[in-house]
Write a protein that holds these residues in place. Structure first.
Motif, PDB file in Angstrom:
ATOM      1  N   PRO A 471       2.410 -16.989  -2.243  1.00 15.09           N
ATOM      2  CA  PRO A 471       2.453 -17.387  -3.655  1.00 15.09           C
ATOM      3  C   PRO A 471       1.072 -17.844  -4.140  1.00 15.09           C
ATOM      4  CG  PRO A 471       4.288 -18.335  -2.461  1.00 15.09           C
ATOM      5  CD  PRO A 471       3.407 -17.690  -1.438  1.00 15.09           C
ATOM      6  N   GLY A 472       0.675 -17.331  -5.289  1.00 17.15           N
ATOM      7  CA  GLY A 472      -0.608 -17.735  -5.872  1.00 17.15           C
ATOM      8  C   GLY A 472      -1.805 -16.965  -5.343  1.00 17.15           C
ATOM      9  N   LYS A 473      -1.602 -16.218  -4.219  1.00 16.67           N
ATOM     10  CA  LYS A 473      -2.749 -15.516  -3.625  1.00 16.67           C
ATOM     11  C   LYS A 473      -2.669 -14.002  -3.820  1.00 16.67           C
ATOM     12  CE  LYS A 473      -4.894 -18.857  -1.100  1.00 16.67           C
ATOM     13  NZ  LYS A 473      -4.439 -19.569   0.065  1.00 16.67           N
ATOM     14  N   GLY A 474      -1.439 -13.485  -3.905  1.00 15.39           N
ATOM     15  CA  GLY A 474      -1.303 -12.040  -4.084  1.00 15.39           C
ATOM     16  C   GLY A 474      -0.322 -11.423  -3.102  1.00 15.39           C
ATOM     17  N   SER A 475      -0.154 -10.107  -3.215  1.00 15.67           N
ATOM     18  CA  SER A 475       0.852  -9.423  -2.399  1.00 15.67           C
ATOM     19  C   SER A 475       0.339  -8.076  -1.935  1.00 15.67           C
ATOM     20  CB  SER A 475       2.115  -9.140  -3.216  1.00 15.67           C
ATOM     21  OG  SER A 475       2.465 -10.240  -4.003  1.00 15.67           O
ATOM     22  N   THR A 476       0.863  -7.624  -0.786  1.00 19.93           N
ATOM     23  CA  THR A 476       0.627  -6.250  -0.347  1.00 19.93           C
ATOM     24  C   THR A 476       1.985  -5.599  -0.112  1.00 19.93           C
ATOM     25  OG1 THR A 476      -1.452  -6.814   0.709  1.00 19.93           O
ATOM     26  CG2 THR A 476      -0.384  -4.791   1.452  1.00 19.93           C
ATOM     27  N   PHE A 477       2.278  -4.584  -0.894  1.00 20.50           N
ATOM     28  CA  PHE A 477       3.497  -3.798  -0.687  1.00 20.50           C
ATOM     29  C   PHE A 477       3.105  -2.551   0.100  1.00 20.50           C
ATOM     30  CE2 PHE A 477       4.960  -6.557  -3.946  1.00 20.50           C
ATOM     31  CZ  PHE A 477       6.336  -6.615  -3.804  1.00 20.50           C
ATOM     32  N   TYR A 478       3.932  -2.194   1.097  1.00 18.55           N
ATOM     33  CA  TYR A 478       3.542  -1.035   1.904  1.00 18.55           C
ATOM     34  C   TYR A 478       4.752  -0.195   2.285  1.00 18.55           C
ATOM     35  CZ  TYR A 478       5.352  -3.854   5.677  1.00 18.55           C
ATOM     36  OH  TYR A 478       6.180  -4.615   6.451  1.00 18.55           O
ATOM     37  N   PHE A 479       4.467   1.065   2.631  1.00 18.09           N
ATOM     38  CA  PHE A 479       5.505   1.877   3.288  1.00 18.09           C
ATOM     39  C   PHE A 479       4.834   2.807   4.281  1.00 18.09           C
ATOM     40  CE2 PHE A 479       4.562   4.834  -0.296  1.00 18.09           C
ATOM     41  CZ  PHE A 479       4.397   6.023   0.403  1.00 18.09           C
ATOM     42  N   SER A 480       5.626   3.285   5.235  1.00 13.68           N
ATOM     43  CA  SER A 480       5.124   4.307   6.158  1.00 13.68           C
ATOM     44  C   SER A 480       6.220   5.339   6.330  1.00 13.68           C
ATOM     45  CB  SER A 480       4.778   3.672   7.510  1.00 13.68           C
ATOM     46  OG  SER A 480       5.953   3.233   8.134  1.00 13.68           O
ATOM     47  N   ILE A 481       5.803   6.609   6.414  1.00 15.61           N
ATOM     48  CA  ILE A 481       6.811   7.643   6.703  1.00 15.61           C
ATOM     49  C   ILE A 481       6.279   8.555   7.811  1.00 15.61           C
ATOM     50  CG2 ILE A 481       7.947   7.678   4.438  1.00 15.61           C
ATOM     51  CD1 ILE A 481       6.330  10.167   3.764  1.00 15.61           C
ATOM     52  N   PRO A 482       7.171   9.018   8.688  1.00 12.37           N
ATOM     53  CA  PRO A 482       6.710   9.881   9.768  1.00 12.37           C
ATOM     54  C   PRO A 482       6.190  11.211   9.212  1.00 12.37           C
ATOM     55  CG  PRO A 482       9.115   9.621   9.826  1.00 12.37           C
ATOM     56  CD  PRO A 482       8.605   8.746   8.730  1.00 12.37           C
ATOM     57  N   LEU A 483       5.114  11.723   9.802  1.00 14.10           N
ATOM     58  CA  LEU A 483       4.576  13.011   9.353  1.00 14.10           C
ATOM     59  C   LEU A 483       5.348  14.129  10.042  1.00 14.10           C
ATOM     60  CD1 LEU A 483       0.739  12.397   9.392  1.00 14.10           C
ATOM     61  CD2 LEU A 483       2.187  12.759   7.394  1.00 14.10           C
ATOM     62  N   LYS A 484       6.246  14.749   9.271  1.00 17.07           N
ATOM     63  CA  LYS A 484       7.064  15.800   9.888  1.00 17.07           C
ATOM     64  C   LYS A 484       6.531  17.164   9.472  1.00 17.07           C
ATOM     65  CE  LYS A 484      10.906  13.747   8.538  1.00 17.07           C
ATOM     66  NZ  LYS A 484      12.226  13.469   8.113  1.00 17.07           N
ATOM     67  N   LYS A 485       6.845  18.148  10.277  1.00 22.77           N
ATOM     68  CA  LYS A 485       6.483  19.528   9.914  1.00 22.77           C
ATOM     69  C   LYS A 485       7.649  20.116   9.135  1.00 22.77           C
ATOM     70  CE  LYS A 485       2.608  20.581  12.329  1.00 22.77           C
ATOM     71  NZ  LYS A 485       2.130  19.240  12.108  1.00 22.77           N
ATOM     72  N   GLU A 486       7.336  21.027   8.242  1.00 23.56           N
ATOM     73  CA  GLU A 486       8.403  21.671   7.476  1.00 23.56           C
ATOM     74  C   GLU A 486       9.341  22.412   8.421  1.00 23.56           C
ATOM     75  OE1 GLU A 486       8.586  24.084   3.300  1.00 23.56           O
ATOM     76  OE2 GLU A 486       6.720  23.408   4.140  1.00 23.56           O
ATOM     77  N   ALA A 487      10.667  22.232   8.207  1.00 23.92           N
ATOM     78  CA  ALA A 487      11.620  22.832   9.136  1.00 23.92           C
ATOM     79  C   ALA A 487      11.595  24.343   9.016  1.00 23.92           C
ATOM     80  CB  ALA A 487      13.015  22.307   8.834  1.00 23.92           C
TER      81      ALA A 487
END
Ligand code: ADP
Length: 487
Positions: A471-487
């Protein structure tokens, strides 16, 4: 302790010496009267009683002792003259004494008798104590059973008074008790109400969950036996533990059909309303864009059109969120996946934000050198949402860092701001539907839907998401997704 009663001091002396050598604690009395006083005041394991004493003789003392509960079980060894005839011996026994020894005393025989009687007394005392303990134990158990019965009766009357269908099962899941409402739905007290063919059967669910010992919550449709429609019920079954061991399960069925229908109606309404709003808005946007092209450089008209268009885009975004949420609820959100150039999508996106928010410093770090397999427009939506929020919730510190890179065969994206931040408690709930932190509610506009949709999009890509913030300092929102090859 042993009490020696004799009117002759020398007899007392020699007996006391003999017994003390063999470690018996000894007390003494020189008359029948004194002996009685002492016996009433103390407790003795054995009395050695001289028969011939002036005043009260030994037999009289013994007779009196046999009348008191405190003393009646104390063994007595009578000491008598050598020529005692049988009549006296009998008298000795019948008055409660248990053994007899003649004078002059043979120390070995006396010791033998003292040891035997002492041990017998000890044993009988121990047995008496055990008996008392046992009686107490039986009492305790009776009391515990009474209390348990009372509690069970109280529990049952509570279960009868609630509006739900209620039941308990054994630790193994066999039905044990149910309230009278049960029979409106089930064929008998020993079986669960039948469920709608598309729903999971209660018994199966219960048996699956029993080994885990965790509470069960499920929804299923049941219907009254006297006819009527299938109605959704929320079934909650809680383990009842004693000393950390599950001893039974207690459950309720709550009719939630009305709430379910209300939620469904609300979802339908949101869906219809947002569709209806979207159509005229799309036309307005198109006309405004035409006007914008025509009015270029013709200030101040162009400025007004620009501003109107910004507001229209915001409205468009809100309606899009509403449409998304109703699609999500009804399972109609489409997630076609293809391979696309994430890096160029992100660059375009950041350029657009820079143009729209010239007073914000939007910094880009990292690089995504490989194509990404996923739903481009939905991932774009997540990035937009994160950056939009970062700008919206940092009105004073106008800097945002967007980082995207490949780590361990995963695409990682994070958006950091230096704005109002989020408390620990709120961080856990931000991705829930409609949740807004109290601080946001009071000072910023929003519906609390964006992050919920983002979370669902990332989940559908098999990824992870989260937030780090102070609070008062800021935020980091993140996501990660696996790198898949097209089926
Ligand atoms: P909205 O912004 O419309 O309220 P979101 O689902 O995007 O809805 O965000 C949910 C809540 O998360 C916000 O109401 C706000 O409390 C909090 N939040 C999101 N992003 C940030 C941020 N960058 N800084 C502080 N709070 C944030």
């Amino acid at each position: 302790m042993i009490l020696i009663v004799d009117d002759k001091a020398e007899n007392i002396y020699s007996l006391k010496a003999l017994l003390s050598i063999h470690s018996f604690p000894v007390d003494t009395a020189t008359s029948g009267e004194e002996a009685l006083k002492k016996i009433l005041a103390n407790s003795y394991a054995l009395i050695i009683l001289d028969v011939q004493m002036p005043g009260m003789d030994g037999f009289e003392v013994a007779e009196i002792l046999s009348g008191y509960s405190k003393s009646k079980d104390i063994p007595i060894i009578f000491l008598t003259a050598v020529n005692t005839d049988k009549k006296y011996i009998t008298r000795g026994y019948s008055s409660g004494g248990v053994d007899y020894i003649t004078k002059p005393i043979d120390p070995d025989i006396l010791l033998l008798k003292v040891k035997t009687l002492y041990r017998l007394y000890e044993q009988s005392r121990q047995m008496q104590e055990m008996h008392i303990d046992l009686v107490q134990e039986v009492e305790n158990r009776k009391k515990a059973k009474r209390e348990a019965d009372e509690k069970a009766a109280e529990f049952r009357s509570i279960l009868e008074s609630i509006p739900q269908i209620a039941f308990t099962t054994t630790a193994e899941g066999a039905l044990e008790y149910n309230n009278t409402r049960w029979l409106d739905y089930a064929g008998s007290a020993g079986e669960f109400p039948p469920v709608h063919e598309e729903d999971e059967d209660f018994r199966t669910a219960l048996l699956r969950q029993i080994p885990r010992g965790l509470p069960i919550e499920m929804e299923a449709r049941i219907r009254r036996r006297d006819g009527g429609d299938w109605r959704y019920h929320l079934v909650r079954v809680m383990p009842v533990r004693e000393n950390d061991k599950v001893v039974k399960w207690a459950g309720t069925f709550t009719d939630i059909e009305d709430q379910k229908q209300a939620v469904q109606k609300k979802d339908e309404f949101i869906s219809i309303a947002s569709h209806e709003l979207k159509t005229p808005l799309t036309s307005i946007k198109a006309y405004l864009q035409l006007l914008q092209r025509e009015a270029i450089d013709k200030n101040p008209l162009s400025l007004y059109i620009d501003r109107t268009l910004t507001q229209v885009k915001k409205l468009d975004g809100l309606i899009a969120e509403l449409l998304d949420i109703s699609k999500l609820e009804s399972g109609k959100l489409v997630f076609d996946q293809t391979t696309f150039d994430f890096e160029s999508m992100l660059t375009t996106q950041i350029e657009m934000f820079k143009r729209s928010y010239p007073d914000y410093l939007i910094e880009r770090t990292g690089f995504v050198p490989v194509p990404v397999y996923g739903n481009e427009s939905r991932l774009d939506q997540v990035v937009t949402n994160f950056i939009n929020n970062a700008i919206k919730y940092s009105p004073d510190e106008r800097k945002v860092i967007v980082d995207a890179r490949v780590k361990d065969n995963e695409l990682w994206l994070s958006v950091t701001d230096f704005g109002i931040g989020i408390s620990d408690v709120d961080q856990k709930k931000l991705f829930n539907k409609f949740y807004r932190a109290p601080q946001a509610v009071s000072s910023f506009q929003g519906m609390g839907i964006g992050l919920y949709i983002c979370a669902e999009i990332i989940r559908r890509h098999g990824g992870q998401y989260g937030v780090n913030s102070e609070p008062g300092k800021g935020s980091t929102f993140y996501f990660s997704i696996p790198l898949k090859k097209e089926a």
